[in-house]
Design an enzyme around this catalytic site. Sequence first.
Site, PDB file in Angstrom:
ATOM      1  N   PHE A 152      22.879 -14.952 -18.754  1.00 20.57           N
ATOM      2  CA  PHE A 152      22.188 -13.680 -19.046  1.00 20.57           C
ATOM      3  C   PHE A 152      23.129 -12.566 -19.483  1.00 20.57           C
ATOM      4  O   PHE A 152      22.686 -11.592 -20.098  1.00 20.57           O
ATOM      5  CB  PHE A 152      21.392 -13.218 -17.807  1.00 20.57           C
ATOM      6  CG  PHE A 152      22.233 -12.544 -16.754  1.00 20.57           C
ATOM      7  CD1 PHE A 152      22.599 -11.212 -16.891  1.00 20.57           C
ATOM      8  CD2 PHE A 152      22.675 -13.236 -15.632  1.00 20.57           C
ATOM      9  CE1 PHE A 152      23.381 -10.581 -15.915  1.00 20.57           C
ATOM     10  CE2 PHE A 152      23.460 -12.620 -14.674  1.00 20.57           C
ATOM     11  CZ  PHE A 152      23.819 -11.278 -14.819  1.00 20.57           C
ATOM     12  N   GLU A 179      16.660 -17.374 -19.589  1.00 22.62           N
ATOM     13  CA  GLU A 179      15.265 -16.926 -19.490  1.00 22.62           C
ATOM     14  C   GLU A 179      15.174 -15.464 -19.022  1.00 22.62           C
ATOM     15  O   GLU A 179      14.119 -14.859 -19.078  1.00 22.62           O
ATOM     16  CB  GLU A 179      14.470 -17.857 -18.559  1.00 22.62           C
ATOM     17  CG  GLU A 179      14.936 -17.905 -17.110  1.00 22.62           C
ATOM     18  CD  GLU A 179      16.102 -18.866 -16.871  1.00 22.62           C
ATOM     19  OE1 GLU A 179      16.973 -19.000 -17.753  1.00 22.62           O
ATOM     20  OE2 GLU A 179      16.147 -19.447 -15.773  1.00 22.62           O
ATOM     21  N   SER A 229      26.974 -20.066 -14.093  1.00 26.16           N
ATOM     22  CA  SER A 229      27.638 -20.078 -12.785  1.00 26.16           C
ATOM     23  C   SER A 229      28.280 -21.446 -12.514  1.00 26.16           C
ATOM     24  O   SER A 229      27.880 -22.461 -13.094  1.00 26.16           O
ATOM     25  CB  SER A 229      26.615 -19.749 -11.706  1.00 26.16           C
ATOM     26  OG  SER A 229      25.560 -20.691 -11.779  1.00 26.16           O
ATOM     27  N   CYS A 284      32.223 -12.241 -16.990  1.00 26.52           N
ATOM     28  CA  CYS A 284      33.005 -13.300 -16.343  1.00 26.52           C
ATOM     29  C   CYS A 284      34.487 -12.939 -16.389  1.00 26.52           C
ATOM     30  O   CYS A 284      35.300 -13.586 -15.741  1.00 26.52           O
ATOM     31  CB  CYS A 284      32.745 -14.641 -17.011  1.00 26.52           C
ATOM     32  SG  CYS A 284      33.338 -14.649 -18.679  1.00 26.52           S
TER      33      CYS A 284
HETATM   34  P1  NAD Z   1      23.203 -19.422 -14.332  1.00 27.41           P
HETATM   35  O1  NAD Z   1      24.149 -20.518 -14.007  1.00 27.41           O
HETATM   36  O2  NAD Z   1      22.194 -19.040 -13.305  1.00 27.41           O
HETATM   37  O3  NAD Z   1      22.344 -19.782 -15.645  1.00 27.41           O
HETATM   38  C1  NAD Z   1      22.959 -20.147 -16.846  1.00 27.41           C
HETATM   39  C2  NAD Z   1      22.015 -21.010 -17.658  1.00 27.41           C
HETATM   40  O4  NAD Z   1      21.752 -22.219 -16.939  1.00 27.41           O
HETATM   41  C3  NAD Z   1      20.650 -20.369 -17.946  1.00 27.41           C
HETATM   42  O5  NAD Z   1      20.289 -20.659 -19.280  1.00 27.41           O
HETATM   43  C4  NAD Z   1      19.714 -21.057 -16.959  1.00 27.41           C
HETATM   44  O6  NAD Z   1      18.397 -21.187 -17.463  1.00 27.41           O
HETATM   45  C5  NAD Z   1      20.348 -22.424 -16.770  1.00 27.41           C
HETATM   46  N1  NAD Z   1      20.156 -22.965 -15.407  1.00 27.41           N
HETATM   47  C6  NAD Z   1      20.223 -22.260 -14.247  1.00 27.41           C
HETATM   48  N2  NAD Z   1      20.030 -23.087 -13.199  1.00 27.41           N
HETATM   49  C7  NAD Z   1      19.862 -24.323 -13.707  1.00 27.41           C
HETATM   50  C8  NAD Z   1      19.627 -25.603 -13.113  1.00 27.41           C
HETATM   51  N3  NAD Z   1      19.544 -25.764 -11.795  1.00 27.41           N
HETATM   52  N4  NAD Z   1      19.499 -26.671 -13.928  1.00 27.41           N
HETATM   53  C9  NAD Z   1      19.587 -26.529 -15.268  1.00 27.41           C
HETATM   54  N5  NAD Z   1      19.802 -25.338 -15.879  1.00 27.41           N
HETATM   55  C10 NAD Z   1      19.935 -24.252 -15.111  1.00 27.41           C
HETATM   56  O7  NAD Z   1      24.095 -18.161 -14.771  1.00 27.41           O
HETATM   57  P2  NAD Z   1      23.633 -16.672 -15.052  1.00 27.41           P
HETATM   58  O8  NAD Z   1      23.249 -16.026 -13.758  1.00 27.41           O
HETATM   59  O9  NAD Z   1      22.687 -16.618 -16.180  1.00 27.41           O
HETATM   60  O10 NAD Z   1      25.025 -16.052 -15.574  1.00 27.41           O
HETATM   61  C11 NAD Z   1      26.012 -15.541 -14.725  1.00 27.41           C
HETATM   62  C12 NAD Z   1      27.101 -16.565 -14.480  1.00 27.41           C
HETATM   63  O11 NAD Z   1      27.686 -16.980 -15.702  1.00 27.41           O
HETATM   64  C13 NAD Z   1      28.254 -15.992 -13.655  1.00 27.41           C
HETATM   65  O12 NAD Z   1      28.630 -16.951 -12.711  1.00 27.41           O
HETATM   66  C14 NAD Z   1      29.353 -15.778 -14.678  1.00 27.41           C
HETATM   67  O13 NAD Z   1      30.671 -15.808 -14.169  1.00 27.41           O
HETATM   68  C15 NAD Z   1      29.108 -16.916 -15.605  1.00 27.41           C
HETATM   69  N6  NAD Z   1      29.707 -16.676 -16.905  1.00 27.41           N
HETATM   70  C16 NAD Z   1      30.824 -17.378 -17.230  1.00 27.41           C
HETATM   71  C17 NAD Z   1      31.447 -17.166 -18.437  1.00 27.41           C
HETATM   72  C18 NAD Z   1      32.690 -17.932 -18.818  1.00 27.41           C
HETATM   73  O14 NAD Z   1      33.086 -17.869 -19.966  1.00 27.41           O
HETATM   74  N7  NAD Z   1      33.316 -18.637 -17.908  1.00 27.41           N
HETATM   75  C19 NAD Z   1      30.909 -16.243 -19.338  1.00 27.41           C
HETATM   76  C20 NAD Z   1      29.754 -15.543 -18.981  1.00 27.41           C
HETATM   77  C21 NAD Z   1      29.152 -15.781 -17.754  1.00 27.41           C
END
Ligand code: NAD
Length: 492
Positions: A152, A179, A229, A284
Amino acid sequence: MTNNNKLRNFINGQWQYAGTERYLKVVNPATAVTMTHVPLSPALEVETAVQAAAAAFPEWRQTPAGDRIQPLFKLKMLLEEHLDELARLITNECGKTYGESVGEIRRGIENVEVACGIPSLMQGYNNEDIARGIDEHMFRQPLGVVAAVTPFNFPLMIPLWFLPYAVATGNCFILKPSEKVPMSTQRFFELVEQIGLPAGVLQLVNGGKEAVDALLDHPAIRAISFVGSTPVAKYIYSRGAANGKRMQCQGGAKNPVVIMPDADLDTAVRIMADSAFGCAGQRCLAASVAVTVGAAQTTFTEAMAAAAASRKVGYGLEETVQMGPVISADSKQRIEHLIGVGEQEGAKVLVDGRQRAVAGYEDGYFVFPTLLDGVHPDGELARTEIFGPVLSLMHARDINEAVALVNGRAFGNMACIFTSSGAAARHFRYAADAGNVGINIGVAAPLAFFPFSGWNESFFGDLHAQGRHGVEFYTQTKVVVERWPQEWSRQF
Ligand code: NAD
């Protein structure tokens, strides 16, 4: 809910409503007002998109690289033209300030620009006469159908870490955006519709876990890029890899920054305030822990407390606002809970951002900048990604103790140092256990022609996003060894 306030998928060159009754609200985090609804697309939508992509691939692959990049030049132009509109959408769905939204789009555009160099970037190499009369060539060929699942916090920049490289190298690409922030992606695909790509080359499927699982399990999908994450990154990496796919999965972070006593204090505090509290700490590459060395303990702590307390928090489209809300009520609750955990573990809350409201936006999910001092290095707060505007302070006697604190954690997305000593900077650069390192930099975000190089629990895979890594990720190398016997050429 009427069709007017439902988002659609872009499949096979057509906008279509998902075949589901399951929709989530898309909420403006500054006002808590529902703006639209996003479908939780069922697996069938993914199946339709994959079939369209697979059908488009043979012709797209044969399109010369110089022709494949022409739509990307148009995309860059359209993104520039619609910058203001897209930035406003990002602020409204994601909460960050208008300036931060513009910044993320600019970083995304950089990736489009780099991918326009694909005719050179995807060149192979060769040798004549590897044995007498035998030549050898390496070609890069596209994989076929590839996909990305994105988080997000950067609704447009992160899809653009992948999409331009995938398409320019000759693949067909499916995006499953977060989403929580699907509106700017929807608008982005309305621009994509105008750039002249054949149907099926670039597609958008909204949704959650069901859509992601369908991508992970689909035999025709060759590679998946993920950002999110760490627990989800691990799950996606292992399920995709078990299905034989090429995977790159970027996870969470907990970024430490060392403040040496010889650092320029004003610069360090200004940059650190942006790193820790910019985008409400939801980058991040946000600084999460500051390790002060020696005399920096007092000077930095005092100045940072003043910077945290004076940051203007509010609705990101208001001009003087420096920090917006966090993404959701759940997120606000989780962050405030973690601040309490740090307090219970013995940290002192120097600036407390809990239970604060913004006048006129009382329902918004605001957490104000928070500064905790004396955070225990082995405690839960020090080990957990907060993903909010919270900076923890730790103190070290010398640089070796500071580097030990930096390296004593599971993540490895970024580590930074503020110093005026070249020797200290060199030692830190060499020793820091992180893939992105900043020296007198607070958000060490690589430009598009460098890889975004998280390590350890922040990354699962081999090739990272952006630049040459992106080109390698989306291509497979073919080596051809070639002999044309002399007698066959006598006729010439
Ligand atoms: P998230 O992991 O909750 O979701 C990311 C994506 O995965 C979304 O599209 C979501 O729909 C999907 N998703 C979530 N749970 C899932 C599941 N159980 N099974 C399949 N798909 C699933 O992350 P978020 O809250 O949207 O974003 C924040 C996180 O992203 C933080 O931890 C941040 O550090 C990380 N992030 C990392 C980087 C990097 O380059 N390392 C960059 C930006 C954000």
